[in-house]
Scaffold this active site. Structure first.
Site, PDB file in Angstrom:
ATOM      1  N   MET A  11       0.857  -1.321   9.952  1.00 22.76           N
ATOM      2  CA  MET A  11       2.194  -1.525   9.435  1.00 22.76           C
ATOM      3  C   MET A  11       2.974  -2.514  10.299  1.00 22.76           C
ATOM      4  O   MET A  11       2.552  -2.856  11.395  1.00 22.76           O
ATOM      5  CB  MET A  11       2.926  -0.182   9.327  1.00 22.76           C
ATOM      6  CG  MET A  11       2.496   0.597   8.093  1.00 22.76           C
ATOM      7  SD  MET A  11       3.519   2.044   7.841  1.00 22.76           S
ATOM      8  CE  MET A  11       3.321   2.292   6.074  1.00 22.76           C
ATOM      9  N   GLN A  30       0.016   5.994  10.079  1.00 22.71           N
ATOM     10  CA  GLN A  30       0.724   5.578  11.307  1.00 22.71           C
ATOM     11  C   GLN A  30       2.094   6.234  11.443  1.00 22.71           C
ATOM     12  O   GLN A  30       2.697   6.215  12.519  1.00 22.71           O
ATOM     13  CB  GLN A  30       0.892   4.050  11.306  1.00 22.71           C
ATOM     14  CG  GLN A  30      -0.439   3.318  11.345  1.00 22.71           C
ATOM     15  CD  GLN A  30      -0.329   1.904  10.829  1.00 22.71           C
ATOM     16  OE1 GLN A  30      -0.189   0.961  11.588  1.00 22.71           O
ATOM     17  NE2 GLN A  30      -0.406   1.719   9.510  1.00 22.71           N
ATOM     18  N   ARG A  31       2.621   6.819  10.399  1.00 25.49           N
ATOM     19  CA  ARG A  31       3.966   7.410  10.433  1.00 25.49           C
ATOM     20  C   ARG A  31       3.912   8.939  10.523  1.00 25.49           C
ATOM     21  O   ARG A  31       4.938   9.603  10.610  1.00 25.49           O
ATOM     22  CB  ARG A  31       4.762   7.008   9.199  1.00 25.49           C
ATOM     23  CG  ARG A  31       5.011   5.547   9.080  1.00 25.49           C
ATOM     24  CD  ARG A  31       6.407   5.213   8.598  1.00 25.49           C
ATOM     25  NE  ARG A  31       6.898   5.998   7.518  1.00 25.49           N
ATOM     26  CZ  ARG A  31       7.319   5.503   6.356  1.00 25.49           C
ATOM     27  NH1 ARG A  31       7.273   4.197   6.152  1.00 25.49           N
ATOM     28  NH2 ARG A  31       7.770   6.278   5.404  1.00 25.49           N
ATOM     29  N   ILE A  47       8.544   2.805  13.496  1.00 26.83           N
ATOM     30  CA  ILE A  47       7.233   2.487  14.070  1.00 26.83           C
ATOM     31  C   ILE A  47       7.086   0.983  14.239  1.00 26.83           C
ATOM     32  O   ILE A  47       6.255   0.510  15.002  1.00 26.83           O
ATOM     33  CB  ILE A  47       6.072   3.026  13.193  1.00 26.83           C
ATOM     34  CG1 ILE A  47       6.016   2.349  11.830  1.00 26.83           C
ATOM     35  CG2 ILE A  47       6.082   4.546  13.087  1.00 26.83           C
ATOM     36  CD1 ILE A  47       4.719   2.611  11.084  1.00 26.83           C
ATOM     37  N   ASP A  48       7.938   0.212  13.529  1.00 23.55           N
ATOM     38  CA  ASP A  48       7.814  -1.252  13.592  1.00 23.55           C
ATOM     39  C   ASP A  48       8.349  -1.842  14.888  1.00 23.55           C
ATOM     40  O   ASP A  48       8.081  -3.005  15.193  1.00 23.55           O
ATOM     41  CB  ASP A  48       8.591  -1.887  12.427  1.00 23.55           C
ATOM     42  CG  ASP A  48       7.932  -1.601  11.096  1.00 23.55           C
ATOM     43  OD1 ASP A  48       8.433  -2.085  10.065  1.00 23.55           O
ATOM     44  OD2 ASP A  48       6.925  -0.866  11.089  1.00 23.55           O
ATOM     45  N   ARG A  65     -15.545  -5.725   5.613  1.00 27.48           N
ATOM     46  CA  ARG A  65     -14.879  -4.573   4.981  1.00 27.48           C
ATOM     47  C   ARG A  65     -13.456  -4.466   5.521  1.00 27.48           C
ATOM     48  O   ARG A  65     -13.162  -4.937   6.616  1.00 27.48           O
ATOM     49  CB  ARG A  65     -15.633  -3.275   5.316  1.00 27.48           C
ATOM     50  CG  ARG A  65     -17.048  -3.210   4.760  1.00 27.48           C
ATOM     51  CD  ARG A  65     -17.057  -3.065   3.265  1.00 27.48           C
ATOM     52  NE  ARG A  65     -18.402  -2.826   2.737  1.00 27.48           N
ATOM     53  CZ  ARG A  65     -19.279  -3.794   2.466  1.00 27.48           C
ATOM     54  NH1 ARG A  65     -18.948  -5.077   2.703  1.00 27.48           N
ATOM     55  NH2 ARG A  65     -20.468  -3.497   1.990  1.00 27.48           N
ATOM     56  N   GLY A  94      17.983  -1.160   8.574  1.00 26.25           N
ATOM     57  CA  GLY A  94      18.886  -0.941   7.436  1.00 26.25           C
ATOM     58  C   GLY A  94      19.934   0.109   7.769  1.00 26.25           C
ATOM     59  O   GLY A  94      21.109  -0.022   7.428  1.00 26.25           O
ATOM     60  N   ARG A 105     -20.968  -5.968  11.015  1.00 25.04           N
ATOM     61  CA  ARG A 105     -20.001  -6.426  10.012  1.00 25.04           C
ATOM     62  C   ARG A 105     -18.739  -6.975  10.677  1.00 25.04           C
ATOM     63  O   ARG A 105     -18.481  -6.718  11.866  1.00 25.04           O
ATOM     64  CB  ARG A 105     -19.561  -5.244   9.122  1.00 25.04           C
ATOM     65  CG  ARG A 105     -20.524  -4.891   8.021  1.00 25.04           C
ATOM     66  CD  ARG A 105     -20.129  -3.592   7.376  1.00 25.04           C
ATOM     67  NE  ARG A 105     -20.897  -3.335   6.156  1.00 25.04           N
ATOM     68  CZ  ARG A 105     -20.947  -2.158   5.545  1.00 25.04           C
ATOM     69  NH1 ARG A 105     -20.261  -1.125   6.039  1.00 25.04           N
ATOM     70  NH2 ARG A 105     -21.661  -1.989   4.444  1.00 25.04           N
TER      71      ARG A 105
HETATM   72  O1  F6P Z   1       9.922   0.642   8.278  1.00 29.05           O
HETATM   73  C1  F6P Z   1       8.745   1.256   8.637  1.00 29.05           C
HETATM   74  C2  F6P Z   1       7.734   1.086   7.542  1.00 29.05           C
HETATM   75  O2  F6P Z   1       6.704   1.976   7.749  1.00 29.05           O
HETATM   76  C3  F6P Z   1       7.165  -0.315   7.445  1.00 29.05           C
HETATM   77  O3  F6P Z   1       6.205  -0.574   8.431  1.00 29.05           O
HETATM   78  C4  F6P Z   1       6.588  -0.279   6.073  1.00 29.05           C
HETATM   79  O4  F6P Z   1       6.385  -1.570   5.540  1.00 29.05           O
HETATM   80  C5  F6P Z   1       7.685   0.467   5.319  1.00 29.05           C
HETATM   81  O5  F6P Z   1       8.291   1.347   6.255  1.00 29.05           O
HETATM   82  C6  F6P Z   1       7.183   1.263   4.122  1.00 29.05           C
HETATM   83  O6  F6P Z   1       8.334   1.717   3.448  1.00 29.05           O
HETATM   84  P1  F6P Z   1       8.264   3.009   2.505  1.00 29.05           P
HETATM   85  O7  F6P Z   1       8.100   4.204   3.380  1.00 29.05           O
HETATM   86  O8  F6P Z   1       9.612   3.004   1.803  1.00 29.05           O
HETATM   87  O9  F6P Z   1       7.100   2.819   1.569  1.00 29.05           O
END
Ligand code: F6P
Length: 347
Positions: free
Chosen positions: A182, A270-271, A139-140, A262, A117, A175
């Site tokens: 993400m 992850q961020r 991270i994507d 589960r 974006g 299990r």
């Molecule tokens: O763009 C990275 C990301 O972490 C995606 O993997 C995830 O779907 C999205 O951002 C979550 O967006 P927000 O931080 O606006 O909830």
């Protein structure tokens, strides 16, 4: 008259989802600009919102020290899209305001650190005449035009560690453990962490899967006395609206196999946290190269990694595109040969 050459004044903003490594990139840009080129560096708060609301801070060496290992972004971020048509009548013309404030600050260039974006907005601002350099982060790992974005390696390490931990508890309870990682539109994190973490089933947004095939595959593993199974899914795989993919898939597996199942939704873990060494290196390389491009007056481009070389690609080529996992990716082929199920295999 020998007028002293005005040193350039550059702005930096960070937009979109945060990720480890952003501060390393800010540091790479800032230190190179100040120490190598004598430039002034202006930090803009909260992504493009800061340019609209005139929220800035001068970045000097003090602000730039101690941030290499710091997660998140010292500038803050937002998902503000100034070109998004708001429903409010006579809404303010945000791009016009951004251009006005860019000129009022006296910027010679604007470095935009972000994902898809952000690169789209950066390209539109470049078309409005602003001198822009994009730096790809997420991270994507789904930004077109680069082999890799920083943030991905750190998230890969976190997701893989989480999957490692699920093996021990899955084995204790015999299990099926489902983990959602993400990746809204692209399955890079699920593919790489699924393989690195020894996933038995890996579900990607790019591959339409049949839950019956998944259930049959897992049932067959149980019949063959496999003590447990690990299912790794991207959050963006097809599932009912407003339902978490991880929950939906775990529920379907449990119903169709009768096996104890589960789920773990890894989410924003992850961020967070400090960037991996690789992300620190990549972010630093991106940041320093961005300043070299500014010094050469090369604008309207995004820095990128191509076959281990740092190059640049026109923003207009990146804008609006998504880098998804190609179906013939070598890792998919290798995983299938090792018996991993992508939900479309014959079992
Ligand atoms: O763009 C990275 C990301 O972490 C995606 O993997 C995830 O779907 C999205 O951002 C979550 O967006 P927000 O931080 O606006 O909830």
């Amino acid at each position: 008259m020998d007028t002293e050459k005005k040193s350039k004044r550059i702005g930096i903003l960070t937009a979109g989802g945060d990720c480890p490594g952003i501060n390393a990139a800010i540091r790479g840009v800032g230190k190179t600009a100040i120490l190598e080129y004598g430039m002034e560096v202006i930090g803009i708060s909260s992504g493009f919102l800061g340019l609209i609301n005139q929220e800035y801070v001068t970045l000097d060496e003090n602000q730039l020290s101690g941030i290499l290992t710091l997660g998140g972004t010292i500038l803050g971020t937002s998902r503000e899209n100034p070109f998004k048509k708001s429903g409010v009548f006579n809404a303010i013309d945000k791009p016009k305001l951004i251009k006005k404030h860019y000129q009022e600050i006296g910027l010679d260039a604007l470095v935009c650190i972000g994902g898809n974006g952000t690169m789209r907005t950066a390209d539109l601002l470049a078309e409005e005449g602003l001198d822009i350099i994009g730096i790809p982060k997420t991270i994507d790992n789904d930004v077109w035009g680069t082999d890799i974005t920083f943030g991905f390696d750190s998230a890969l390490g976190i997701a893989t560690d989480a999957i490692d931990r699920l093996h021990t508890t899955a084995n204790s309870h015999k299990r099926i453990m489902v983990i959602e990682v993400m990746g809204h539109h692209a399955g890079w994190l699920a593919l790489y962490s699924g393989i690195a973490g020894g996933g038995d089933v890996i579900l990607l947004p790019e591959i339409e899967f049949d839950i019956n095939i998944v259930a049959k595959y897992l049932k067959k593993r149980a019949v063959n006395k496999k003590p447990y199974s690990i299912v790794v899914t991207a959050e963006g795989v097809s599932c009912p609206k407003n339902e978490k993919a991880g929950h939906f898939i775990a529920e379907q597996i449990s119903e169709r196999t009768g096996l104890e199942t589960r789920e773990t939704i890894l989410g924003y873990i992850q961020r967070g946290g400090s960037p991996s060494p690789n992300d620190r290196l990549l972010a630093t390389k991106y940041g320093t190269y961005a300043v070299e491009l500014i010094a050469q007056n090369k604008f309207g481009v995004m820095v990128s990694a191509r076959d281990d070389t740092i190059v640049s690609v026109p923003l207009r080529e990146v804008s609006g595109k998504l880098r998804t996992v190609p179906l013939d990716h070598p890792l998919i082929e290798k995983a299938i040969r090792m018996g991993v199920c992508f939900g479309n295999c014959q079992v």
